[in-house]
Design a protein around this motif. Sequence first.
Motif, short mmCIF file in Angstrom:
data_model
loop_
_atom_site.label_atom_id
_atom_site.label_comp_id
_atom_site.label_asym_id
_atom_site.label_seq_id
_atom_site.Cartn_x
_atom_site.Cartn_y
_atom_site.Cartn_z
N HIS A 140 0.81 -1.22 0.00
CA HIS A 140 0.00 0.00 0.00
C HIS A 140 0.84 1.27 0.00
O HIS A 140 0.52 2.23 0.69
CB HIS A 140 -0.96 0.02 1.20
N ARG A 142 1.59 4.39 -1.96
CA ARG A 142 0.77 5.03 -2.99
C ARG A 142 1.53 5.33 -4.27
O ARG A 142 0.99 5.23 -5.35
CB ARG A 142 0.20 6.32 -2.45
N LEU A 155 12.89 8.04 4.36
CA LEU A 155 11.59 7.43 4.63
C LEU A 155 11.14 7.78 6.05
O LEU A 155 11.96 7.87 6.96
CB LEU A 155 11.69 5.91 4.52
N SER A 156 9.84 7.94 6.24
CA SER A 156 9.33 8.07 7.59
C SER A 156 9.30 6.68 8.22
O SER A 156 9.50 5.68 7.54
CB SER A 156 7.93 8.66 7.57
N GLY A 157 9.06 6.62 9.53
CA GLY A 157 9.08 5.34 10.23
C GLY A 157 8.11 4.33 9.62
O GLY A 157 8.46 3.19 9.35
N MET A 159 6.71 4.34 6.61
CA MET A 159 7.08 3.99 5.24
C MET A 159 8.25 3.02 5.26
O MET A 159 8.29 2.05 4.49
CB MET A 159 7.45 5.28 4.49
N ASP A 186 4.47 5.44 15.55
CA ASP A 186 3.38 6.15 16.21
C ASP A 186 2.12 5.29 16.20
O ASP A 186 1.92 4.48 15.30
CB ASP A 186 3.10 7.45 15.45
N VAL A 187 1.25 5.53 17.18
CA VAL A 187 0.06 4.68 17.28
C VAL A 187 -0.82 4.75 16.05
O VAL A 187 -1.39 3.74 15.64
CB VAL A 187 -0.83 5.03 18.50
N THR A 188 -0.92 5.95 15.45
CA THR A 188 -1.84 6.05 14.31
C THR A 188 -1.30 5.34 13.07
O THR A 188 -2.05 4.98 12.19
CB THR A 188 -2.15 7.52 13.96
N ARG A 190 0.70 2.60 13.44
CA ARG A 190 0.82 1.22 13.86
C ARG A 190 -0.25 0.33 13.24
O ARG A 190 0.03 -0.74 12.72
CB ARG A 190 0.70 1.19 15.38
N GLY A 191 -1.49 0.83 13.30
CA GLY A 191 -2.61 0.05 12.79
C GLY A 191 -2.45 -0.31 11.33
O GLY A 191 -2.65 -1.46 10.94
N GLN A 192 -2.01 0.68 10.53
CA GLN A 192 -1.85 0.40 9.09
C GLN A 192 -0.80 -0.66 8.85
O GLN A 192 -0.99 -1.56 8.04
CB GLN A 192 -1.37 1.64 8.34
N ASP A 195 -2.08 -4.03 9.70
CA ASP A 195 -3.03 -4.49 8.69
C ASP A 195 -2.30 -4.97 7.44
O ASP A 195 -2.68 -5.98 6.83
CB ASP A 195 -4.02 -3.38 8.35
N GLU A 199 -2.34 -8.66 5.93
CA GLU A 199 -2.81 -8.90 4.57
C GLU A 199 -1.78 -9.68 3.76
O GLU A 199 -2.11 -10.64 3.08
CB GLU A 199 -3.05 -7.52 3.93
N ALA A 220 -5.21 -8.25 20.44
CA ALA A 220 -6.11 -7.85 19.37
C ALA A 220 -5.67 -8.40 18.02
O ALA A 220 -6.47 -8.54 17.12
CB ALA A 220 -6.18 -6.32 19.31
N GLU B 43 2.25 12.52 18.78
CA GLU B 43 3.13 11.49 18.24
C GLU B 43 4.51 12.07 18.01
O GLU B 43 4.74 13.26 18.24
CB GLU B 43 2.51 10.93 16.98
N THR B 251 -8.35 0.12 14.59
CA THR B 251 -7.88 0.99 13.53
C THR B 251 -8.30 0.46 12.17
O THR B 251 -7.57 -0.26 11.53
CB THR B 251 -6.34 1.09 13.52
N ASP B 269 10.57 13.34 9.25
CA ASP B 269 11.73 12.76 9.93
C ASP B 269 12.71 13.83 10.37
O ASP B 269 13.35 13.72 11.39
CB ASP B 269 12.42 11.75 9.03
#
Lengths: 282, 274, 306
Positions: A140, A142, A155-157, A159, A186-188, A190-192, A195, A199, A220, B43, B251, B269
Amino acid sequence: MTEPMLDVRNLTVAYPSHQGYTEALRRVSFRLGRGKLGIVGESGSGKSTAGRAIMRLLPPKARITADRMQFGEIDLLTASEKRMRSIRGGQIAMILQDPRYALNPLKTVLSQIIEACRIHKVGTRAEARDRAMAMLEDVHIRDPRRVAGLYPHELSGGMGQRVMIAMMLVPSPRLVIADEPTSALDVTVRGQILDILDERVEAQGAGLIFISHDLPLVGAYCDDVLVMYGGQIMERLAARDLGAAQHPYTVALNDSLPPLDRRVAVLQVPEYDSAWLQEDQP
Amino acid sequence: MSAPELEIEGLSVSFGQGTQRIQAVQEASFVVERGASYGIIGESGSGKSTILRAVAGLNEDYSGSVRIDGQEAPRPRDKRFYKRVQMVFQDPYGSLHPRRMIRATLLEPLRIFGFDNADRRIRQVLEDVGLATHFAYRYPHQLSGGQRQRVAIARALLLEPEILLLDEPTSALDVSVQAGVLNLLDALRRDRCLTYVLVSHDLRVVAHMCSRVAVMTQGRIVEELSADALREQRSHDDYTRQLIAASRGRTPLDAVNGEGAARSDPRKDAVHAK
Amino acid sequence: MSIAQDHDRGGWRAWLETEQADSPGQARAQAVWRAWRGLARNRAAFAGLAVLVVLITVAILAPVLAPYPPYAQDLASRLLPPSFEHPLGTDDLGRDILSRILYGSRITLMMAALVAVIAGPLGLLVGATAGYLGGWVDVVAMRVVDVFLSFPSLILALAFVAALGPGIENAVIAIALSAWPPIARLARAEALTVRHSDYIAAARLQGASRFRIVVLHVMPICLPSVVIRITLNMAGIILTAAGLGFLGLGAQPPSPEWGAMLASGRQFMLTNWWLAATPGAAIMLVSLAFNLLGDGLRDVLDPRDD
């Protein structure tokens, strides 16, 4: 669970110390089918040692013994180092906590994924390239064309971890060991990542060992959970039963976490019982 | 409870020059009452720690005002300021000098401020943070993470400050150790009537420790709400809702994907490479 | 290890190895003990240390150990090969070479110690201050260092001696002046890595002044690598001292300095090898000992290995 993919019995890892050997892992047994197995524990519980022992990535001074460590038709205990090299990354992949340290800083994303392809697969360079681009899309990303040309520090963490997953899964491993794959994220995000990992593992029909310190997360995310403490398995239970855990350590670990839904005056601080470590393995 | 003890108004911090300039904190304002515990959640790269470091005077290059009891904090910060405001750092492995005995570390503020009865004070403060006296005679590498963080808290308490700035005080610790340290901090605040500003990425910690919470993202405080509102998910801001949902472990991929593109901006970053 | 076990096994050892220290003195002694145990475990380093201890003892006891006075000439027994009366032979003026080597160790060690005492603290202070404060202090200090570093140290020492006049004191000053810049460089690099660390920030929050932070917090961090560097440089310092002596710019002829002895023995090298070979061997032995010790210290003191 049908035929187990990984069967580990009484795995013990010991390091030399002042008085003979100190056991970092003691009589750990588990079997893994095609599910997601979580290994939970705090630092020093031996959870990462277990993952590395399966990959035979421990330092040479470590003494590894087991009654059985079977991965499909391969005996991981006796496989030669040469054989292990082709298994690592090829049939068993490992995803580490921080992609910034796991990726080569001097090579672009694309060339690293292509290299991973070519080490473990026969195929032309063009084929490897196509596969790498397809893999980047599969996790995923983009704009795979842009990301393919980037260097790891760009790259960000999140990515970086996607790239890591792409790189590790491109040789189609049968087993993926993820050691705290989202702890640096980060938590937001993490979920992606979870997933995506889910997948990909599902799509390739691989097994997953998910190592983490985060009990609710593992609960979970995984099907089964091993709770470890002091190098031993405290209990094994289905993730959905985690709320009704029996072992005092699992219960204490659950209670020490500040709850999100109510206010408590004082948090429970786990008290450790040395008797837990004497118990025989189930 | 009279006037607010700590007032931050229009605080902005930026790093770098020219086109490389990054606005780490933009116009942050909040007020902390005496004896209260105020949380900042965000964050990595959200600027939450930057606020704390600016307040502490570790980065004097900020605009806006930091007032204590209505008085502007001096720049550079003087000894009188540090007598009232102390800080506990995130990484207990990095915040204690590796080559100094714990006793020397604890003696330092007492010497600088000319306190008497140094040894008695050290013994007392170690007892207050739940460590035995003989820990004074150890080196940091002989202590566990939780013990080190207790020493760091002890050091901050020695000058008997009124305000404690807590920068992710438990994020380097195991949850079972975290529980003990959080209980300690909570008890100290009540016993000594301390005022806390706690920065964390962990919603659980902030909700447990604080009465009011500011939510930060990309250098801005997007929402301020009570801990109860946080627990009951009464939020009006998209980002806050997303953060709560993610922290609770739910999420849905599509809910986060929209934000995902912005988040993967490589510049991000650079922001947390302080 | 065996060294440690040969020590008395009773109270002292327990006191040093107990988990709980009860006083600052005990805690410090324990830290020293751990470092010592680490060093004793490293055979090469221990050998280096042993050679140096023997050498220092010899230097102190030279008047007792030397069979002859170092300056006593006996033209009747010139250029004698090693024998029972003269274990290392005699030189062209009939002086006993063993006695001269023994006395020479005093000069060599004194020079090395003086250089270390001058160059070490100077380099440490300049480097730590420049690294911690940064800004123009750093720029100025490092450009000065660059100027010093742009000359080979022996040439620089030569220039200083030429300006100051030959002699041991001036040689010491000259070598110290050429030895501090690399140490300052090293200390600065270390200081740069710690200036943004949390424990330095914590010290600032305790109200510590800049001077206090540099001396009490930054310098202890730089110290191990500086000690290692100086120990490793010691070989070079001794060689430079010997080189200056050899060129006639250090210790002056009657003095039993090893470099000067080597120089005066050079003309007899083909006929009477022991004149040049013995001071040469002494220089090599001491340099090697310092190098071994320096390597060992790196293993023991360098925190990155923990």
